[in-house]
Design a protein around this motif. Structure first.
Motif, PDB file in Angstrom:
ATOM      1  N   ILE A  87       0.846  -1.198   0.000  1.00  0.00           N
ATOM      2  CA  ILE A  87       0.000   0.000   0.000  1.00  0.00           C
ATOM      3  C   ILE A  87       0.871   1.235   0.000  1.00  0.00           C
ATOM      4  CG2 ILE A  87      -1.889   1.200   1.148  1.00  0.00           C
ATOM      5  CD1 ILE A  87      -2.558  -1.403   2.592  1.00  0.00           C
ATOM      6  N   ALA A  88       0.634   2.125  -0.942  1.00  0.00           N
ATOM      7  CA  ALA A  88       1.335   3.403  -1.014  1.00  0.00           C
ATOM      8  C   ALA A  88       0.541   4.444  -0.234  1.00  0.00           C
ATOM      9  CB  ALA A  88       1.500   3.846  -2.465  1.00  0.00           C
ATOM     10  N   LEU A  89       1.176   5.068   0.748  1.00  0.00           N
ATOM     11  CA  LEU A  89       0.528   6.063   1.582  1.00  0.00           C
ATOM     12  C   LEU A  89       1.132   7.436   1.322  1.00  0.00           C
ATOM     13  CD1 LEU A  89       0.449   4.153   4.996  1.00  0.00           C
ATOM     14  CD2 LEU A  89      -1.317   4.228   3.224  1.00  0.00           C
ATOM     15  N   ALA A 140       5.096   7.978   0.098  1.00  0.00           N
ATOM     16  CA  ALA A 140       5.465   8.667  -1.143  1.00  0.00           C
ATOM     17  C   ALA A 140       4.826  10.048  -1.157  1.00  0.00           C
ATOM     18  CB  ALA A 140       4.995   7.860  -2.353  1.00  0.00           C
ATOM     19  N   LYS A 141       5.329  10.906  -2.016  1.00  0.00           N
ATOM     20  CA  LYS A 141       4.658  12.191  -2.213  1.00  0.00           C
ATOM     21  C   LYS A 141       3.271  11.937  -2.791  1.00  0.00           C
ATOM     22  CE  LYS A 141       8.612  15.270  -2.753  1.00  0.00           C
ATOM     23  NZ  LYS A 141       9.256  16.305  -3.598  1.00  0.00           N
ATOM     24  N   PRO A 142       2.266  12.691  -2.353  1.00  0.00           N
ATOM     25  CA  PRO A 142       0.898  12.424  -2.801  1.00  0.00           C
ATOM     26  C   PRO A 142       0.754  12.329  -4.322  1.00  0.00           C
ATOM     27  CG  PRO A 142       0.867  13.992  -1.001  1.00  0.00           C
ATOM     28  CD  PRO A 142       2.318  13.770  -1.330  1.00  0.00           C
ATOM     29  N   LEU A 184      -2.392  -1.095  -3.673  1.00  0.00           N
ATOM     30  CA  LEU A 184      -3.363  -0.097  -3.269  1.00  0.00           C
ATOM     31  C   LEU A 184      -2.651   1.216  -2.966  1.00  0.00           C
ATOM     32  CD1 LEU A 184      -5.359  -2.291  -0.716  1.00  0.00           C
ATOM     33  CD2 LEU A 184      -6.170  -1.607  -2.979  1.00  0.00           C
ATOM     34  N   GLY A 185      -3.424   2.279  -2.980  1.00  0.00           N
ATOM     35  CA  GLY A 185      -2.887   3.577  -2.604  1.00  0.00           C
ATOM     36  C   GLY A 185      -3.981   4.424  -1.993  1.00  0.00           C
ATOM     37  N   ILE A 186      -3.572   5.418  -1.262  1.00  0.00           N
ATOM     38  CA  ILE A 186      -4.521   6.378  -0.691  1.00  0.00           C
ATOM     39  C   ILE A 186      -4.064   7.761  -1.088  1.00  0.00           C
ATOM     40  CG2 ILE A 186      -5.428   7.355   1.449  1.00  0.00           C
ATOM     41  CD1 ILE A 186      -5.206   4.407   2.551  1.00  0.00           C
ATOM     42  N   ARG A 191      -9.084   9.157  -1.174  1.00  0.00           N
ATOM     43  CA  ARG A 191      -9.710   7.974  -1.776  1.00  0.00           C
ATOM     44  C   ARG A 191      -8.776   6.762  -1.693  1.00  0.00           C
ATOM     45  NH1 ARG A 191     -14.203  10.300  -4.596  1.00  0.00           N
ATOM     46  NH2 ARG A 191     -14.314  12.376  -3.628  1.00  0.00           N
ATOM     47  N   LEU A 192      -9.368   5.575  -1.616  1.00  0.00           N
ATOM     48  CA  LEU A 192      -8.636   4.321  -1.703  1.00  0.00           C
ATOM     49  C   LEU A 192      -8.657   3.887  -3.161  1.00  0.00           C
ATOM     50  CD1 LEU A 192      -7.286   1.810  -0.317  1.00  0.00           C
ATOM     51  CD2 LEU A 192      -9.594   0.833  -0.166  1.00  0.00           C
ATOM     52  N   ILE A 193      -7.475   3.655  -3.735  1.00  0.00           N
ATOM     53  CA  ILE A 193      -7.376   3.258  -5.141  1.00  0.00           C
ATOM     54  C   ILE A 193      -6.642   1.922  -5.256  1.00  0.00           C
ATOM     55  CG2 ILE A 193      -7.461   5.620  -5.988  1.00  0.00           C
ATOM     56  CD1 ILE A 193      -4.419   5.494  -6.402  1.00  0.00           C
ATOM     57  N   ALA A 194      -6.852   1.231  -6.375  1.00  0.00           N
ATOM     58  CA  ALA A 194      -6.254  -0.096  -6.559  1.00  0.00           C
ATOM     59  C   ALA A 194      -5.658  -0.234  -7.957  1.00  0.00           C
ATOM     60  CB  ALA A 194      -7.296  -1.188  -6.339  1.00  0.00           C
TER      61      ALA A 194
END
Length: 210
Positions: free
Chosen positions: A4-6, A51-53, A67-69, A178-181
């Motif tokens: 997961i990338a935050l 990571a940077k947004p 996944l990422g947020i 948002r939660l993305i995949a």
């Protein structure tokens, strides 16, 4: 394991308690007292990295992260091929057009922004011809120095605009995290991803997981 990338920054601070409500606990001090960027949590079934947004959708699209947020503003600007699974309803703000109050609009105004794709689309849809100027930060400076007549930027409380003598002129869209995949990961790891999404969804609704 799900990777997961935050995003670094304010969203992450609000995200940690939301994960806790969903039944996922991890030490918040890992993100505040360390320069480490990658964290493995085998008991949760996660590998997390910071990571940077603006980079989060890129990591997700290319499959480095399952996944990422990330904020809706970044999703709209980056236009990456990812699935948007869940509105987490944290870090609410809005994208808006701002400028000096009472200023006469130019025929072809210059618009300074960190969101050139969003700005160009917004004004094009309204039939307005503008020149979009990309800036990395402090876009409020553009109207003060004469670089641009307007800006497109994130607005939360409006305090920064007021302190610089600017006002919100038009609201473009509301923004939340948002939660993305990744599209392939969603097929291959569907059960694990859906479990996480469902638990976070319940947390968003105020239901605490055991």
């Amino acid at each position: 394991m799900l990777t997961i990338a935050l995003p670094k920054g304010r969203v992450l601070e609000e995200l940690i308690p939301l994960f806790a409500k969903g039944g996922y606990s991890f030490p918040s001090e890992w993100f505040t007292s360390s320069r480490k960027l990658v964290f493995t949590l085998p008991e949760q079934g996660f590998t997390l990295f910071l990571a940077k947004p603006m980079d989060v959708p890129t990591y997700v699209e290319y499959g480095v992260a399952d996944l990422g947020i990330v904020g809706k503003d970044v999703l709209l600007e980056a236009a990456r091929e990812v699935y948007e699974l869940l509105d987490l309803r944290i870090s609410p703000c809005r994208l808006a057009v701002a400028g000096k109050p009472g200023a006469e609009p130019a025929l072809y105004p210059r618009v300074a922004t960190k969101y050139p794709r969003i700005a160009e689309r917004y004004f094009k849809e309204r039939g307005q011809q503008v020149e979009v100027i990309f800036l990395n930060g402090s876009v409020e400076l553009a109207p003060l120095t004469g670089l641009a007549e307007r800006i497109v930027d994130i607005v939360s409380t409006g305090k920064t605009l007021r302190e610089n003598g600017l006002v919100e002129l038009e609201r473009i869209t509301e923004v939340t995290a948002r939660l993305i995949a990744n599209q392939v990961s969603y097929r291959l790891k569907r059960e694990a991803i859906q479990t996480l999404a469902e638990r976070l969804g319940k947390a968003v609704e105020g239901e605490v997981s055991a």
